[in-house]
Write a protein that holds these residues in place. Structure first.
Motif, mmCIF file in Angstrom:
data_model
loop_
_atom_site.group_PDB
_atom_site.id
_atom_site.type_symbol
_atom_site.label_atom_id
_atom_site.label_comp_id
_atom_site.label_asym_id
_atom_site.label_seq_id
_atom_site.Cartn_x
_atom_site.Cartn_y
_atom_site.Cartn_z
ATOM 1 N N PHE A 43 0.865 -1.108 -0.034
ATOM 2 C CA PHE A 43 -0.081 -0.120 -0.059
ATOM 3 C C PHE A 43 0.953 1.223 0.070
ATOM 4 C CE2 PHE A 43 -2.458 -3.389 2.008
ATOM 5 C CZ PHE A 43 -3.439 -3.301 1.265
ATOM 6 N N ASP A 44 0.373 2.329 -0.888
ATOM 7 C CA ASP A 44 0.995 3.540 -0.687
ATOM 8 C C ASP A 44 0.375 4.569 0.316
ATOM 9 O OD1 ASP A 44 -1.261 4.333 -1.992
ATOM 10 O OD2 ASP A 44 -0.286 4.954 -3.839
ATOM 11 N N GLY A 45 0.731 5.692 0.119
ATOM 12 C CA GLY A 45 0.051 6.569 1.213
ATOM 13 C C GLY A 45 -1.286 6.543 1.129
ATOM 14 N N ASN A 46 -2.165 6.290 0.077
ATOM 15 C CA ASN A 46 -3.592 6.530 -0.259
ATOM 16 C C ASN A 46 -4.278 5.208 0.527
ATOM 17 O OD1 ASN A 46 -2.951 8.894 -1.097
ATOM 18 N ND2 ASN A 46 -2.650 8.064 -3.230
ATOM 19 N N ASP A 47 -3.633 4.134 1.243
ATOM 20 C CA ASP A 47 -4.310 3.142 1.578
ATOM 21 C C ASP A 47 -5.083 2.251 0.412
ATOM 22 O OD1 ASP A 47 -4.996 4.746 4.760
ATOM 23 O OD2 ASP A 47 -3.609 3.474 4.354
ATOM 24 N N ARG A 48 -4.589 2.248 -0.558
ATOM 25 C CA ARG A 48 -5.079 1.409 -1.600
ATOM 26 C C ARG A 48 -3.900 0.466 -2.343
ATOM 27 N NH1 ARG A 48 -3.777 4.361 -6.337
ATOM 28 N NH2 ARG A 48 -3.314 6.326 -5.763
ATOM 29 N N PRO A 49 -3.974 -0.704 -3.125
ATOM 30 C CA PRO A 49 -2.996 -1.344 -3.474
ATOM 31 C C PRO A 49 -2.188 -0.596 -4.527
ATOM 32 C CG PRO A 49 -4.978 -2.548 -3.662
ATOM 33 C CD PRO A 49 -5.472 -1.462 -3.142
ATOM 34 N N ALA A 50 -0.819 -0.880 -4.363
ATOM 35 C CA ALA A 50 -0.130 -0.151 -5.405
ATOM 36 C C ALA A 50 -0.354 -0.712 -6.948
ATOM 37 C CB ALA A 50 1.385 -0.267 -5.003
#
Length: 51
Positions: A43-50
């Motif tokens: 996960f990146d900073g937006n709480d979604r899969p990269a």
């Protein structure tokens, strides 16, 4: 033969230094959250899969 008198204490000293650093990591809870780190890389900073 004289080389062993230098190499053996150096090898024992390096082994003890490695053991001391491993014990320090255990004391400071470095191995507590093994699954959190594995999930954090997905996960990146937006709480979604990269992508």
């Amino acid at each position: 033969m004289i080389d062993f008198f230098f190499l053996v204490p150096i090898a024992i000293g390096l082994g003890l230094a490695g053991l001391a650093s491993f014990m320090w990591t255990l004391k400071n809870n470095q191995y507590d959250d093994m699954e959190g780190a594995a999930q954090r890389i997905l996960f990146d900073g937006n709480d979604r899969p990269a992508p």
